[in-house]
Design a protein around this motif. Sequence first.
Motif, short mmCIF file in Angstrom:
data_model
loop_
_atom_site.label_atom_id
_atom_site.label_comp_id
_atom_site.label_asym_id
_atom_site.label_seq_id
_atom_site.Cartn_x
_atom_site.Cartn_y
_atom_site.Cartn_z
N UNK A 9 -4.21 10.35 -1.06
CA UNK A 9 -3.95 9.28 -2.15
C UNK A 9 -4.20 7.70 -1.27
N UNK A 10 -4.41 6.93 -1.97
CA UNK A 10 -3.63 5.72 -0.78
C UNK A 10 -4.21 4.76 -1.76
N UNK A 11 -3.20 3.88 -2.77
CA UNK A 11 -3.12 2.96 -3.41
C UNK A 11 -3.01 1.41 -3.08
N UNK A 12 -3.40 0.72 -3.33
CA UNK A 12 -2.60 -0.84 -3.22
C UNK A 12 -2.72 -1.88 -4.00
N UNK A 13 -2.18 -2.63 -3.58
CA UNK A 13 -1.54 -3.90 -5.32
C UNK A 13 -1.43 -3.23 -6.01
N UNK A 14 -2.08 -3.64 -6.98
CA UNK A 14 -1.22 -3.47 -8.90
C UNK A 14 -1.57 -1.92 -9.44
N UNK A 15 -2.43 -1.31 -8.16
CA UNK A 15 -2.60 -0.10 -8.58
C UNK A 15 -1.60 0.79 -8.10
N UNK A 16 -0.81 0.96 -7.15
CA UNK A 16 0.59 1.21 -6.62
C UNK A 16 0.49 1.92 -7.50
N UNK A 17 1.32 3.25 -8.32
CA UNK A 17 1.71 4.24 -9.49
C UNK A 17 3.10 5.13 -8.38
N UNK A 18 3.76 5.33 -9.85
CA UNK A 18 4.48 6.07 -9.07
C UNK A 18 3.84 7.37 -9.93
N UNK A 19 3.97 7.08 -11.25
CA UNK A 19 3.09 7.95 -11.88
C UNK A 19 1.99 9.41 -11.65
N UNK A 20 0.63 7.93 -10.32
CA UNK A 20 -0.01 8.88 -10.20
C UNK A 20 0.06 9.55 -9.31
N UNK A 42 0.84 -1.64 0.35
CA UNK A 42 0.16 -0.45 -0.29
C UNK A 42 0.97 1.38 -0.31
N UNK A 43 0.27 2.33 -1.00
CA UNK A 43 1.14 3.57 -0.80
C UNK A 43 0.20 4.60 -0.25
#
Length: 110
Positions: free
Chosen positions: A92-103, A81-82
């Motif tokens: 912004x909270x993202x996990x698993x395959x949704x983790x993206x430096x671009x986002x 998770x980020x």
Amino acid sequence: MTWVNLTSIEQLDEIKNANGFSLIFKHSTRCSISMMARKNFEMDWDVIPEDTKLYFLDLIAYRDISNKIAEVFQVAHQSPQILLIKDGDCILESSHSDISAEEVAEVIAA
């Protein structure tokens, strides 16, 4: 860019009270999905502004900090998770395959 290891609750207080952007990457050292998400993130992290502090949490070793993160920033625990924090709030909270430096970079630039 380099990671700052998140190993104390006091560091979490610093993140909460900091001005600007900080990012927390919660990583499980026992999970291949987490390892892949970290690798993909690090391959692209040069798009993130250099003044963004990047914190790395080994949530197996520091489960108490992981639990405190969920409480302080009012997010459900995930791994990997980020969390992108701006002026003390999780924006912004993202996990698993949704983790993206671009986002992350896009949210910071917005």
